[in-house]
Scaffold this motif. Structure first.
Motif, PDB file in Angstrom:
ATOM      1  N   GLY A 164      45.547  13.000 -29.392  1.00 20.84           N
ATOM      2  CA  GLY A 164      44.587  13.332 -28.339  1.00 20.84           C
ATOM      3  C   GLY A 164      44.714  12.480 -27.095  1.00 20.84           C
ATOM      4  N   ALA A 165      45.687  11.543 -27.105  1.00 21.72           N
ATOM      5  CA  ALA A 165      45.845  10.711 -25.920  1.00 21.72           C
ATOM      6  C   ALA A 165      46.639  11.489 -24.877  1.00 21.72           C
ATOM      7  CB  ALA A 165      46.562   9.422 -26.274  1.00 21.72           C
ATOM      8  N   ASP A 166      46.165  11.477 -23.671  1.00 20.63           N
ATOM      9  CA  ASP A 166      46.821  12.216 -22.603  1.00 20.63           C
ATOM     10  C   ASP A 166      47.342  11.220 -21.579  1.00 20.63           C
ATOM     11  OD1 ASP A 166      47.704  14.216 -20.985  1.00 20.63           O
ATOM     12  OD2 ASP A 166      45.748  14.597 -20.068  1.00 20.63           O
ATOM     13  N   GLY A 181      39.616   9.982 -24.236  1.00 17.06           N
ATOM     14  CA  GLY A 181      40.592   9.680 -25.287  1.00 17.06           C
ATOM     15  C   GLY A 181      40.602   8.212 -25.648  1.00 17.06           C
ATOM     16  N   GLY A 223      35.446   6.157 -26.251  1.00 19.22           N
ATOM     17  CA  GLY A 223      36.457   7.203 -26.378  1.00 19.22           C
ATOM     18  C   GLY A 223      36.856   7.372 -27.835  1.00 19.22           C
ATOM     19  N   ARG A 224      37.755   8.343 -28.083  1.00 18.39           N
ATOM     20  CA  ARG A 224      38.157   8.598 -29.475  1.00 18.39           C
ATOM     21  C   ARG A 224      38.907   7.407 -30.067  1.00 18.39           C
ATOM     22  NH1 ARG A 224      38.854  13.318 -26.854  1.00 18.39           N
ATOM     23  NH2 ARG A 224      41.081  13.040 -26.541  1.00 18.39           N
ATOM     24  N   ASP A 234      39.507  11.958 -20.183  1.00 17.25           N
ATOM     25  CA  ASP A 234      39.434  12.916 -21.291  1.00 17.25           C
ATOM     26  C   ASP A 234      38.710  12.335 -22.502  1.00 17.25           C
ATOM     27  OD1 ASP A 234      41.211  10.991 -22.013  1.00 17.25           O
ATOM     28  OD2 ASP A 234      42.705  12.366 -22.840  1.00 17.25           O
TER      29      ASP A 234
END
Lengths: 502, 158
Positions: free
Chosen positions: B155-157, B113, B73-74, B111
């Protein structure tokens, strides 16, 4: 403008030291010093008041305005004020040798390093020559601080006597044991000490090239140490003519890749050669055939870091500290469920109780202490009845335990020792290099057997099987990974049997 | 942020290390920093330019926890699972994190993330439990601090 000190070390930064430094930047000259190792007080801020350093801690970013209002820059009264930093009992009662500059200086100031006695050991070595340098290390009684406790002077002698057109010094900074952080603190807070120690080792043994194998879980140590290497190189302490002595030596920094077994010396050498960290058979010893098949000194960070002052102050001064064949000091690391966690450098002979109760202040939770693991994931568990054991290599061996790298992890009475034993096997299964069967397969079977014991499936037979399995791993494994994993398992069984039969 | 694999730039990275096979682990770190994972294409190029077999390169890549064949993830959130942190509640913290992020250890959120991973010691054992987010270590992390830290990630959801 007043000068304030805010540590740049990992524990301090992990609790907000960067934010504290930023909040103070408009009001004072901020020096990013190393940490004194009193992690429980981090971020520990000091202010220079007429040449005396007054400590405040632990300081959060939110405390800064209030502290400034209370006259922080003049050393004013505040609930976080701790007085002169070197009077704090936790620090004042230590016997600092290897870590004496940690906290005191800006780790990347070569001028401060030299002003505090840096390079005196190396200059002494250059004066007396390689043979006498090795003799001094032998006289000191220094033993390997990575965990195995092998006499350093004898190792150096072996490398010096070995034939080889090229020899190496490989520093093991793959500090993977849970509960240990002394290598990290030395590399972040006084990196030139390690560089000096490696220079001395190279000079004494005829090695011209050094490698530091640093674990990747230490990004801050990597950044600081890499910068220290650059600084040392531009000042002429590394290169073709180190310190104007004519001795050529340089150091490369290599970063590991998340493998615990690469802390085993031969796996580390494999990794330094760009390969998978699969251990080698011994013999041949790395001192004879080490890195790229050449004679290699493999020493831990703290071992090498202890050498400069041994040269500067003499082997006898170091040997005068400690007990029996455990000479000098060890940087004990108080970790886990402990009120005052941090680094305590003290002479061998101090007891677990003195470390955990007097320095550490007991458990962080305030609940009764139940177990203590000494020496990392391969070290034995102690019960609360064994706290008067002195920290001494031989006393520990007599108890089927080991001091290892000096990590002390405290658990309160909520710990489940069958789960800890299961974890010891699981960790071995995850991190085994896979070369030998007792370790690779034994650890997997060990997890299963402990799970059956806990689930009360043929409990007596499985307890017998677990003990047999521990014997097989201890006797049949190629290295300490499989060979010592039985330590935590057997000690959990011996001192906490009730946890396996609930 | 990871960029798309580019053979010319990969070749430059290998060249910076003198195309020396003994520096494979260090080269792989540089590849990870740039590309976020070690693709099949990267393995082929490394083998060719370092004069190793693909099996040898794969053997090294797969041996070390740090090297991955698939992108993460990111952000990578690592929670220490070792003894010192266990003594201060890392098992409970891990359970909280898994619930909060909706993934088990080694998993990545929907996502992409956050990838949640175990780590065995960050050397912050006097301030347990410890976690690492990308390249930063945090100490004395309880559930509340954990939630604040992951919420602050771009960008964390969660």
């Amino acid at each position: 403008m007043s000068t304030v000190y805010v540590p740049l070390e990992t524990a301090a930064v992990s609790l907000g030291a960067d934010e504290v430094a930023a909040a103070l930047a408009d009001s004072a000259t901020v020096v990013r010093n190393g940490s004194w190792g009193m992690s429980w007080l981090e971020p520990l801020v000091e202010v220079d008041v007429g040449g005396e350093r007054i400590a405040y801690g632990p300081v959060t970013p939110d405390d800064v305005d209030e502290l400034l209002g209370a006259g922080l820059l003049e050393g004013g009264e505040h609930r976080l004020r701790l007085g002169p930093v070197t009077d704090i009992p936790y620090l004042a009662q230590q016997e600092r040798w290897t870590f004496r500059r940690c906290g005191l200086i800006d780790p990347l100031s070569l001028a401060q390093y030299e002003a505090e006695g840096g390079f005196a050991g190396l200059k002494k070595a250059f004066d007396v020559g390689p043979r006498a340098t090795i003799e001094t290390v032998k006289t000191s009684g220094l033993r390997g601080r990575g965990g195995a406790g092998f006499p350093t002077g004898i190792k150096w002698q072996t490398v010096a006597d070995a034939d080889g057109d090229q020899k190496y010094v490989a520093c093991n900074a793959d500090e993977g044991d849970s509960g240990t952080f002394s290598d990290r603190i030395l590399m972040e807070c006084d990196p030139f000490t390690l560089i000096e120690g490696m220079l001395i080792a190279g000079f004494a043994t005829g090695a011209t090239k050094g490698y530091v194998y640093l674990r990747s879980e230490y990004p801050l140590a990597k950044r600081i140490f890499a910068e220290a290497l650059e600084i040392a190189r531009s000042a002429g302490w590394l290169g073709d003519d180190t310190g104007g002595s004519g001795f050529a030596f340089d150091i490369d920094l290599h970063v590991g890749a998340g493998s615990y077994i690469c802390g085993e010396e031969t796996a580390m050498l494999e990794s330094l050669e760009g390969k998978a960290g699969v251990i080698r058979y011994k013999p041949p010893l790395p001192a004879i055939e080490g890195l790229f098949g050449k004679p290699t000194v493999v020493n831990n960070v703290v071992t090498l870091g202890s050498v400069p002052d041994i040269l500067a102050k003499g082997g006898e001064a170091y040997a005068a500290l400690g007990v029996g064949r455990s000479c000098g000091t060890l940087a004990f690391q108080l970790a886990g469920n402990i009120r005052r966690g941090g680094l305590v450098e003290a002479a061998f002979g101090i007891t677990l109780r003195e470390l955990i109760e007097d320095f550490g202040g007991g458990t962080a939770s305030g609940r009764p202490l139940r177990a203590v693991q000494v020496g990392g994931p391969l070290g034995a568990y102690f019960s609360s009845a064994q706290l008067d054991t002195p920290l001494d290599y031989e006393a520990f061996v007599a108890l089927d335990a080991m001091i290892g790298h000096g990590g002390i992890v405290v658990f309160d009475d909520t710990v489940d020792m069958a789960e800890q034993a299961r974890f010891a096997m699981e960790f071995c299964a995850i991190e085994s290099c896979g070369k030998c069967t007792p370790c690779r397969i034994g650890s997997v079977r060990g997890v299963e057997v402990i799970e059956r014991i806990v689930a009360n499936e043929n409990r007596d037979e499985n307890l017998t099987l677990l003990k047999d399995l521990c014997d097989t791993m201890a006797d049949g494994s190629l290295c300490a990974m499989g060979g010592l994993t039985p330590y935590p398992v057997r000690s959990a069984l011996k001192y906490f049997p009730e946890d396996f039969t609930r | 942020m990871a960029t798309k694999y580019d053979a010319a730039i990969a070749g430059e990275i290998i060249g910076r290390h003198g195309a020396r096979p003994e520096l494979l682990v260090q080269i792989l770190h540089d590849f990870m920093d740039r590309y976020g994972c070690i693709t099949d294409e990267a393995v082929r190029q490394l083998a060719r330019e370092l004069n190793l077999s693909r099996a040898e390169v794969h053997g090294v890549v797969s041996f070390y926890h740090d090297f991955r064949r698939e992108p993460a993830g990111r952000h990578i959130v690592k929670i220490c699972q070792a003894e010192s942190c266990q003594a201060m509640g890392s098992r409970q913290l891990t359970a909280h994190a898994e619930k909060k992020l909706g993934v088990a250890l080694e998993g990545t959120t929907g996502d992409s993330g956050i990838t949640l991973e175990p780590v065995y010691c960050l050397g912050n054992c006097a301030c347990s439990p410890a976690i690492m987010i990308d390249d930063r270590v945090f100490g004395r992390v309880d559930a509340k601090r954990f939630d604040g830290l992951v919420a602050a990630l771009d960008g964390a959801d969660v």
